[in-house]
Write an enzyme that holds these catalytic residues in place. Structure first.
Site, PDB file in Angstrom:
ATOM      1  N   ASP A  78      10.938   7.173  -0.374  1.00 49.30           N
ATOM      2  CA  ASP A  78      10.358   6.752  -1.786  1.00 49.30           C
ATOM      3  C   ASP A  78      10.549   7.887  -2.719  1.00 49.30           C
ATOM      4  OD1 ASP A  78       8.844   5.130  -0.182  1.00 49.30           O
ATOM      5  OD2 ASP A  78       7.242   6.786   0.507  1.00 49.30           O
ATOM      6  N   GLU A 108       4.401  -3.177  -3.764  1.00 51.80           N
ATOM      7  CA  GLU A 108       4.285  -1.946  -4.102  1.00 51.80           C
ATOM      8  C   GLU A 108       5.252  -1.087  -4.529  1.00 51.80           C
ATOM      9  OE1 GLU A 108       3.682  -0.619   0.090  1.00 51.80           O
ATOM     10  OE2 GLU A 108       5.877  -0.495   0.411  1.00 51.80           O
TER      11      GLU A 108
END
Length: 473
Positions: free
Chosen positions: A40, A216
């Site tokens: 991420d 997401e």
């Protein structure tokens, strides 16, 4: 080569870039992977000349930060722990997906966290630091971002459009079903949303629902009269991929009908380059500020034992983001580990690039199947200071001449192939800012285009020299 398995077009993500026309930008070169065991990833280039990087650590217990004056420098930069999970209560588990933003003279980090008594009660939180250098000073907990639904929520990101700051995030709505949807809301300050959020995307396509129903990791870039929002979909294994939402810059972003979802993922696993589960991207810019850079994580293997969330080997990677002639972003495929590829633009036909099609090399405009027109400039197979041009979507295949025609073919290990696929890199014959490639085994012959096809030929006229000159992008 035929247009197999490469993905092309469109995508994008997070950056502070403002809309400008799609233009060519000089080549950049980085070496992947950038940072091991960091998922991420979020990288920003600040006005102080530093890149700041934060990412998820596989222990899920802390927020880390590093900085360097170059993107490649982040690979070896020292890393600081700027915040650790609580020992009980809120913010005590699953410390996920931090993002760092500079807003109104202060630094903010957005992240997700669970509770000690319920590790899956994940919500969004904010840290604040007033220091000019976020690696110094203290971080203040601004607490949880409150949303109307008190449900599983994560992956907060923020951007400004037409003077309004927005928060985009992923959240579960029991009325919709399992998994997470994407939401958008204006902000009254960096840790508070205002008004009623808009649900702008629900996972409905098959590629969004493998393993889990997931939208997401939203990330935004604004260009060419449009707002592009990239997002990640499906489970965090090899099925993880990036989708794209697009809205007109003049539309009401809070109206869900303003957003159009691309029907296919725009970035996904690639067996040829051994890259799997690319996703949760952000965007930054190159050192000279002229190129957009895609930042993302993936793994170098497909098969995972057990829960993918327990596999620590997602790693941070970077590669150049390109733009199509129609102003849409194009990130091609996750490139192989090692040096990143370039495109070679014709000097005298500025909209045409060297590409392969059915193995034959040619120059062509509007190559939206981006990887067909990307090559890695590597050490020459024939040695002697030469270079070879390796296909991006077919690693192990190289530009070589055969009967003086240029083809993309697999290295067969012979001395003839090594010589045919090796070139001396020269200053551009028509423009020293460009590059020309002289055949190793036929000195005086250069890679040049004629009637859109590539050959190795002798050059004598101004037109010949222009045909044999290229610019790296």
């Amino acid at each position: 080569m035929r247009r197999v398995a490469t993905i092309a077009v469109l995508v994008v993500a997070a950056s502070l870039l403002v809309a400008t026309p799609a233009t060519a930008a000089p080549a950049v070169q980085y070496t992947n992977s950038l940072v091991a065991q960091r998922a991420d990833p979020h990288i920003v280039k600040h006005t102080d000349g530093y890149y700041y990087m934060t990412a998820t650590a596989p222990e899920y217990d802390r927020v880390v930060l590093r900085r360097a004056t170059t993107l490649q420098g982040l690979a070896t930069a020292s890393e600081s722990v700027i915040w650790r999970r609580h020992t009980s209560g809120e913010m005590a588990a699953h410390i996920w997906a931090p993002e760092i933003h500079y807003i109104n003279g202060r630094w903010y980090i957005y992240f997700a966290a669970g509770r000690s008594d319920d590790v899956w009660a994940i919500r969004m939180y904010v840290l604040e630091n007033a220091s000019a250098n976020p690696l110094t000073g203290s971080w203040t907990e601004r607490g949880r971002i409150v949303t109307p639904l008190n449900t599983f929520s994560l992956d907060a990101t923020t951007f400004v459009h037409n003077g309004t700051r927005y928060l985009a995030w992923a959240q579960n709505d029991p009325a919709v079903g399992s998994g997470t949807n994407l939401y958008l809301a204006p902000m009254s300050n960096p840790w508070t949303i205002s008004g009623t959020p808009a649900r702008i995307s629900v996972p409905t396509y098959s590629w969004e629902t493998v393993g889990h129903r997931v939208n997401e990791g939203a990330a935004v870039i604004q260009r060419n009269g449009r707002v592009f929002m990239a997002f990640s979909a499906s489970a965090t294994d090899a099925n993880y991929c990036i989708g794209l939402l697009t809205a007109s810059a003049t539309s009401n972003l809070m109206n869900p009908s303003s957003w159009t979802k691309s029907p296919q993922p725009v970035f996904r696993s690639n067996d040829a380059t051994s890259q799997y589960g690319p996703g949760h991207n952000s965007f930054t810019v190159s050192e000279d500020g002229q190129s957009d850079i895609l930042v993302y994580h993936d793994r170098s293997y497909r098969n995972i034992n057990g829960d993918p969330l327990n596999d620590p080997n997602r790693r941070t990677r970077v590669q150049k983001l390109y733009w199509n002639a129609d102003g849409t972003p194009n990130f091609g495929i996750p490139v192989a580990d090692g040096i990143t590829p370039v495109r070679l633009r014709s000097h005298n036909f500025a909209d045409r690039y060297i590409r392969h099609w059915d193995y034959r090399a040619r120059v062509e405009a509007n190559v939206t199947n981006l990887a067909d027109s990307q090559f890695r400039i590597v050490t020459g197979l024939n040695g002697g200071g030469s270079v070879s041009l390796e296909s991006t979507n077919f690693p192990g295949y190289y530009l070589r001449h055969r009967n003086f025609e240029m083809w993309v073919e697999r290295n067969d290990g012979t001395a003839t192939f090594r010589a045919d696929a090796s070139f001396q890199r020269r200053a551009g014959l028509a423009d020293s800012a460009g590059v020309s490639f002289e055949s190793v085994n036929f000195p005086g012959r250069y890679i040049r285009h004629s009637s859109n096809l590539l050959y190795v030929q002798a050059v004598s006229t101004a037109t010949d020299r222009a045909d044999a000159t290229y610019h790296l992008e």
